[in-house]
Design an enzyme around this catalytic site. Structure first.
Site, mmCIF file in Angstrom:
data_model
loop_
_atom_site.group_PDB
_atom_site.id
_atom_site.type_symbol
_atom_site.label_atom_id
_atom_site.label_comp_id
_atom_site.label_asym_id
_atom_site.label_seq_id
_atom_site.Cartn_x
_atom_site.Cartn_y
_atom_site.Cartn_z
ATOM 1 N N CYS A 391 0.834 -1.200 0.000
ATOM 2 C CA CYS A 391 0.000 0.000 0.000
ATOM 3 C C CYS A 391 0.864 1.242 0.000
ATOM 4 C CB CYS A 391 -0.929 -0.026 1.193
ATOM 5 S SG CYS A 391 -2.156 -1.296 0.968
ATOM 6 N N GLU A 392 1.544 1.452 -1.085
ATOM 7 C CA GLU A 392 2.439 2.592 -1.183
ATOM 8 C C GLU A 392 2.776 2.794 -2.655
ATOM 9 O OE1 GLU A 392 5.116 2.638 2.148
ATOM 10 O OE2 GLU A 392 6.545 3.780 0.944
#
Ligand code: LLP
Length: 463
Positions: A391-392
């Site tokens: 999640c980046e």
């Protein structure tokens, strides 16, 4: 560039966004031997093979993502370094690049020594039977427990990194009734041409004791006064992923200069110098690393020349390659999950790993290449970015790569030259499980570090 076969993918070279790429390679199916390990090839059906095994079979048996390490290539690189330096020198493999018990056994069998930089690496080395006297212990902040263990088991050398550590090691050794062989790590003031985070010989950083202002000479003075330690030499490591030999030459010259100063002041010729690791490897076809015999020749020549000029006996040289041995020996195999074309930009190809198995792209802006591995494709090249599942948005594995435009979910893709600093810097970010390392040799594959499981994760989480 001609049209991409992808319905909504980037279409023309003139609309390609900026990036670290030139033209797409002439043949997307080709595997440049510079960046792939020596037993990698393609089977007649088009799948990439390593040690004669197709990656499709490896993926079925071991899952993805996974690192596949070419043991034949690893051993050949050990032998090349060992033979290049010969019996008059010592090669210490830098375990931080990647260490496991199988690797320790290979090193031992191939006649290499081992550089460790933590209690964990020391424990791994000892548990696989590396003789303690062939281990060098590094680190800028070794704990008292680590020092005590290293001295107790009798490591061949501890590389001292600060004035406080000189005293600390001497006291611990004395308490244990031992005399520990040590080197002092100096910073020679060289600006290595590499990423700021992996350059270590300039003065404004945490490692070593500066040659400038006479600090290193003062460190030698103190070390020679203490009974618990025996100063055997001077150590310098200028940084990592370096191609230019000039930095090593300056370092060698300055280290020999210190040996001459020590001789003049104390009447002692220190018998050893260690010039560290840091030799670059090819991550892409644009990189041109030197061969071990060229490096050995250059280093031996400069040390001999400087010693002759200073009328010193030539010291025993040691080096500490990590990346140059293990880096090119492994690739990471991923399964493609999602393919997202962004019109006028590039196509994002998401894989089942990411920054948790290769942080180097995010951390150092490192460049990698990638190949479609489960099959051959004659589709047009398509500008792609290989990204992970974290999640980046910085979760990028390969920033700019050309993949065939028919790439689709379920395809296997392989990123070469991931043997160094990928598994060893892997994390559990997002509670993603760390991949296994599978050694392949002569048609056989075996897990040497197993895949992490949810049970492993939950075992640490004691509530
Ligand atoms: N010796 C010492 C004292 C070192 O500090 C290092 C690496 C080596 C030898 C081995 O250097 P090599 O031959 O592997 O370049 N994580 C970074 C690299 C950090 C290197 C740290 N020290 C990366 O992924 O590029």
């Amino acid at each position: 560039m001609s049209r991409s076969a992808h319905p909504a993918g980037p279409r023309h070279a003139d609309v390609l966004p900026e990036g670290h790429y030139t033209a797409p390679p002439a043949d997307l199916n080709a595997l440049d031997p510079k960046v792939w390990s020596q037993t990698v090839g393609r089977a007649t059906d088009g799948a990439v093979t390593v040690a004669g095994i197709e990656v499709t079979r490896l993926a079925e048996e071991f899952g993805t993502p996974a690192y596949f390490l070419d043991e034949t290539d690893f051993r050949a690189r050990c032998a090349a370094w060992r033979d290049a330096f010969g019996p008059g020198a010592d090669v210490f493999y830098a375990g931080k690049a990647f260490l496991s018990r199988a690797v320790v056994r290979w090193l031992h069998e191939e006649g290499l020594n081992l550089d460790v930089c933590s209690g964990g690496e020391l424990a791994t080395a000892l548990s696989a039977g590396m003789p303690a006297e062939r281990i060098a212990f590094h680190g800028n902040n070794k704990s008292e427990d680590e020092i005590e263990r290293a001295v107790s088991v009798g490591v061949g050398r501890i590389v001292l990194d600060s004035f406080q550590e000189i005293v600390r090691v001497a006291h611990i050794a004395q308490r244990l009734g031992k005399r520990q062989r040590v080197q002092i790590r100096v910073t020679v003031g060289v600006e290595a041409h590499t990423h700021e985070f992996i350059a270590t010989a300039h003065e404004d950083q945490k490692f070593g004791i500066a040659l400038a202002d006479g600090l290193a000479a003062e460190a030698v003075r103190r070390a020679l006064e203490l009974d618990g330690i025996e100063l055997i030499g001077i150590h310098s490591h200028i940084g990592s992923q370096i191609f230019d030999m000039a930095g090593f030459e300056v370092a060698a010259r300055r280290v020999v200069g210190l040996l001459a100063e020590v001789r003049d002041e104390h009447g002692i010729e220190l018998p050893e110098i260690d010039l560290g690791g840091g030799l670059g490897i090819a991550y892409t076809s644009d990189d041109d690393p030197s061969e071990p015999h060229e490096i050995a020749k250059a280093l031996n020549e400069i040390v001999s020349r400087e010693c002759e000029a200073a009328e010193l006996r030539v010291p025993r040289i040691s080096v500490e390659p990590g990346r140059a041995i293990v880096g090119p020996t492994a690739f990471t195999l991923y399964t493609v999950g999602t393919v997202k074309p962004l019109e006028g930009l590039r196509t994002y190809v998401s894989v089942d790993g990411g920054m948790s198995d290769n942080i180097r792209t995010a951390l150092y802006d490192a460049e990698y290449t990638v190949a479609l591995a489960s099959r051959r494709s004659d589709a047009e090249p398509m500008l792609a970015r290989v990204v992970g599942k974290h999640c980046e948005s910085g979760d990028i594995v390969v920033k700019d790569a050309f993949l065939p435009a028919d790439i689709a979910p379920g395809d296997l893709i392989a990123v070469p030259a991931t043997g160094a600093y990928c598994r060893s810097m892997a994390s559990n970010y997002n509670h993603v499980l760390r991949p296994p390392v599978v050694a392949v040799r002569d048609g056989e594959a075996r897990v040497i570090v197993r895949r992490e499981t949810e049970e492993d994760l939950l075992r640490l989480d004691v509530g």
